[in-house]
Design a protein around this motif. Structure first.
Motif, PDB file in Angstrom:
ATOM      1  N   THR A  82       0.830  -1.206   0.000  1.00  0.00           N
ATOM      2  CA  THR A  82       0.000   0.000   0.000  1.00  0.00           C
ATOM      3  C   THR A  82       0.863   1.254   0.000  1.00  0.00           C
ATOM      4  N   PRO A  83       1.817   1.370  -0.941  1.00  0.00           N
ATOM      5  CA  PRO A  83       2.690   2.555  -0.929  1.00  0.00           C
ATOM      6  C   PRO A  83       1.947   3.793  -1.393  1.00  0.00           C
ATOM      7  N   PRO A  84       2.235   4.945  -0.818  1.00  0.00           N
ATOM      8  CA  PRO A  84       1.597   6.184  -1.284  1.00  0.00           C
ATOM      9  C   PRO A  84       2.105   6.547  -2.676  1.00  0.00           C
ATOM     10  N   ALA A  85       1.268   7.216  -3.439  1.00  0.00           N
ATOM     11  CA  ALA A  85       1.622   7.596  -4.808  1.00  0.00           C
ATOM     12  C   ALA A  85       2.258   8.981  -4.849  1.00  0.00           C
ATOM     13  N   THR A  86       2.800   9.429  -3.733  1.00  0.00           N
ATOM     14  CA  THR A  86       3.323  10.795  -3.656  1.00  0.00           C
ATOM     15  C   THR A  86       4.851  10.851  -3.639  1.00  0.00           C
ATOM     16  N   THR A  87       5.503   9.790  -3.201  1.00  0.00           N
ATOM     17  CA  THR A  87       6.962   9.766  -3.129  1.00  0.00           C
ATOM     18  C   THR A  87       7.480   8.599  -3.957  1.00  0.00           C
ATOM     19  N   HIS A  88       8.464   8.899  -4.815  1.00  0.00           N
ATOM     20  CA  HIS A  88       8.994   7.879  -5.703  1.00  0.00           C
ATOM     21  C   HIS A  88      10.499   7.742  -5.523  1.00  0.00           C
ATOM     22  N   TYR A  93      16.409   9.403  -5.044  1.00  0.00           N
ATOM     23  CA  TYR A  93      17.651   9.391  -5.808  1.00  0.00           C
ATOM     24  C   TYR A  93      18.160  10.812  -6.025  1.00  0.00           C
ATOM     25  N   GLY A  94      17.263  11.716  -6.367  1.00  0.00           N
ATOM     26  CA  GLY A  94      17.658  13.114  -6.550  1.00  0.00           C
ATOM     27  C   GLY A  94      18.182  13.730  -5.263  1.00  0.00           C
ATOM     28  N   GLU A  95      17.594  13.326  -4.150  1.00  0.00           N
ATOM     29  CA  GLU A  95      18.049  13.836  -2.849  1.00  0.00           C
ATOM     30  C   GLU A  95      19.467  13.354  -2.556  1.00  0.00           C
ATOM     31  N   ILE A  96      19.750  12.081  -2.880  1.00  0.00           N
ATOM     32  CA  ILE A  96      21.094  11.542  -2.643  1.00  0.00           C
ATOM     33  C   ILE A  96      22.112  12.225  -3.550  1.00  0.00           C
ATOM     34  N   LEU A  97      21.739  12.508  -4.799  1.00  0.00           N
ATOM     35  CA  LEU A  97      22.678  13.158  -5.714  1.00  0.00           C
ATOM     36  C   LEU A  97      23.071  14.549  -5.229  1.00  0.00           C
ATOM     37  N   MET A 313      22.612  -0.070  -5.131  1.00  0.00           N
ATOM     38  CA  MET A 313      23.347  -0.142  -3.872  1.00  0.00           C
ATOM     39  C   MET A 313      24.673   0.595  -3.917  1.00  0.00           C
ATOM     40  N   GLU A 314      25.135   0.985  -5.131  1.00  0.00           N
ATOM     41  CA  GLU A 314      26.349   1.781  -5.217  1.00  0.00           C
ATOM     42  C   GLU A 314      26.171   3.115  -4.492  1.00  0.00           C
ATOM     43  N   LEU A 315      24.942   3.628  -4.508  1.00  0.00           N
ATOM     44  CA  LEU A 315      24.649   4.868  -3.793  1.00  0.00           C
ATOM     45  C   LEU A 315      24.073   4.592  -2.412  1.00  0.00           C
ATOM     46  N   PHE A 316      23.025   3.753  -2.342  1.00  0.00           N
ATOM     47  CA  PHE A 316      22.375   3.494  -1.052  1.00  0.00           C
ATOM     48  C   PHE A 316      23.349   2.892  -0.037  1.00  0.00           C
ATOM     49  N   GLY A 317      24.255   2.028  -0.511  1.00  0.00           N
ATOM     50  CA  GLY A 317      25.169   1.349   0.398  1.00  0.00           C
ATOM     51  C   GLY A 317      26.462   2.097   0.655  1.00  0.00           C
ATOM     52  N   SER A 318      26.680   3.195  -0.053  1.00  0.00           N
ATOM     53  CA  SER A 318      27.914   3.957   0.136  1.00  0.00           C
ATOM     54  C   SER A 318      27.912   4.664   1.498  1.00  0.00           C
TER      55      SER A 318
END
Length: 523
Positions: A82-88, A93-97, A313-318
């Motif tokens: 039941t994920p919300p349709a507001t955050t993708h 990814y843009g926030e991490i960049l 995971m190159e970004l999430f796990g860094s």
């Protein structure tokens, strides 16, 4: 409903079938790194439009945009999808960049090793976009084939373990197990040779180990591939919404052979009992539907491919990035993780040709009413009060002047329902109850289970089920009942349309603690 949510369209598939699919895939695909989200409302597309290769007409372009939007929603905590349709995921990814990065500390020799590994894994296309190299594509294709073979092995192993049929278990041991083990071994051999398993994984390990020493270069490669902070880098759907292109792999999955599963009634019951309480609650009575005789379906598990986030995971796990002070983390790394983005969809379980067979059970009804005077018996099968105590269903017994109990016969069972709606129970509901041999207390105090208006159920000595209403409690116990006997069973068979492809399970990769900046780095 918005256009981007049109994928949640109605389907004739039975809710019990959707629950069975969800419980099955959750049991099969959950592991220490993955959780499975189950859609309560069917997510279904047509085979002809669920194909994303080549030039897309409006219908396929619409379905593609819906798929991209759906699998990039940030999952809520499974097992219910039941994920919300507001955050993708592209927002995260843009926030991490844009995060703060540690300074590069690569030595010249390490820089050369890193460049060599990246050159082996990625190429630059004619349009300047970084794409997987042939070796990485072949690795992923071979890996997907091995994953399918491994899944086929475990699903057959699971089916044999759950089966009460000794012949089925013997067939697994002597026929299916050796055959499927060989298929899995062959897939591993192909992955190791044609799939360049060792070479690709060495290169991935090299880039991962060196990434924390040169985050700026990695972040630049990802920004050059796709920068979600720039609106013009999205793809536009026919309805005008924007999304980041996402695919499933293998792209020929709809035409490749699918595995077939047949869940017998005992297997369906076992899966239902093992399912989490949240999943059973989401489906309500369908989770324990006693009319299900069997559920069969074909399935494939496909990987979700995001060219713009490769590998995730190159970004999430860094550990070489951090968010600004006071910004909530994406994942706390707990088991299961919690946060603003505790997981992402890594693969999807597809199902088709879903066949649900039900027993159409009917019941004949026999009403009755009587008064049990003192120590009397009652046979609900024939309505006789005061008959033979050895064959009666109930024995109304006064043990002292102030205490009494209603005792089930030696082959009968009782369950107290309390002050419930007497008319709400029928043969189907009564058959689903759990009966015990414990007497019901009739003492005139707070523990009395037989007060006026109370209802109890009986499984009779002859296998019928009865609901009994206490009309008036006392030494003379006035009862009214209806006894139900199962009538001739019929079979109802429902099968989904051949064109229907269901997204029956979303396999979510759990994130470690993210961000988790390494204090040993230079910031």
């Amino acid at each position: 409903m918005s256009d981007t949510e049109a994928v949640w369209s109605a389907s004739p598939v039975d809710a019990a079938a959707m629950f069975g699919l969800g419980a099955y895939f959750r049991n099969l695909l959950t592991d220490p790194d993955h959780l499975v989200g189950v859609a309560v409302t069917p997510v279904v597309h047509q085979d002809s439009t669920f194909r994303f290769g080549g030039a897309l007409d409006t219908a396929r372009a619409t379905v593609w945009s819906e798929f991209c939007e759906l699998v990039n929603r940030v999952p809520t905590q499974p097992p219910v999808w039941t994920p919300p349709a507001t955050t993708h995921l592209w927002d995260v990814y843009g926030e991490i960049l844009g995060a703060d990065l540690a300074r590069s500390t690569l030595t010249p020799e390490e820089h050369q090793r890193y460049d060599t590994a990246v050159a082996y894994l990625y190429d630059t296309g004619p349009d300047g976009v970084i794409v997987p190299s042939p070796a990485l594509r072949e690795y992923r294709t071979a890996r997907q084939a091995w994953l399918q073979a491994d899944t086929d092995y475990h699903q057959a192993e699971q089916a044999a373990a759950m089966s009460a049929d000794a012949a089925a278990r013997d067939h697994w041991t002597h026929v299916d197990e050796p055959r499927l083990r060989q298929a899995r071994d062959d897939a591993m051999d192909a992955w190791q040779t044609a799939g360049h398993k060792a070479e690709v994984e060495d290169a991935l390990r090299e880039t991962s180990e060196l990434a924390s020493k040169a985050p700026s270069g990695i972040w630049k490669r990802h920004r050059d591939t796709f920068n979600p902070n720039l609106p013009d880098q999205y793809t536009t759907a026919p309805n005008g919404t924007r999304f980041a292109p996402t695919y499933y792999s293998p792209d020929g999955a709809l035409d490749d052979p699918w595995s077939r599963v047949v869940l017998s009634e005992p297997m369906f019951r076992t899966l239902a009992a093992q399912a989490p309480a949240e999943l059973r609650a989401a489906f309500g009575d369908r989770a324990t539907d006693d009319s299900v005789f069997s559920l069969a379906f074909e399935y494939r598990v496909v990987s979700v491919v995001r060219p713009w986030l490769d590998p995730p995971m190159e970004l999430f796990g860094s550990r070489a990035w951090r968010l600004s002070a006071g910004v909530a983390p994406l994942s706390d790394g707990a088991t299961p993780p919690h946060g603003r983005c505790p997981s992402y969809v890594e693969s999807v379980a597809l199902a088709r040709n879903i066949e649900l067979i039900r027993r159409a059970v009917g019941y004949t009804e026999t009403p009755g009413e009587t008064t049990l005077r003192g120590t009397w018996t009652l046979d609900l099968d024939n309505g006789v009060a005061g008959g033979d105590m050895t064959t009666a269903d109930l024995w109304w017994e006064w043990t002292t002047q102030t205490s009494a109990q209603l005792v089930p016969g030696s082959r009968a069972g009782l369950v107290n329902l309390g002050p419930v709606d007497y008319d709400a129970f029928d043969g189907h509901r009564l058959a689903a109850l759990t009966y015990a041999t414990t007497p019901l207390d009739g003492s005139p105090d707070a523990g009395n289970q037989l007060t006026d208006g109370d209802v109890f159920a009986v499984r009779t000595t002859e296998g019928r089920f009865a609901k009994v209403l206490v009309v008036q409690y006392g030494y003379d116990l006035h009862l009214r009942w209806v006894a139900y006997q199962e009538a001739t069973s019929a079979v109802q068979d429902t099968t989904t349309a051949p064109e229907d492809v269901f997204l029956a399970g979303f396999v979510c990769r759990q994130l470690p603690k993210s961000p988790d900046p390494d204090p040993a780095l230079t910031w």
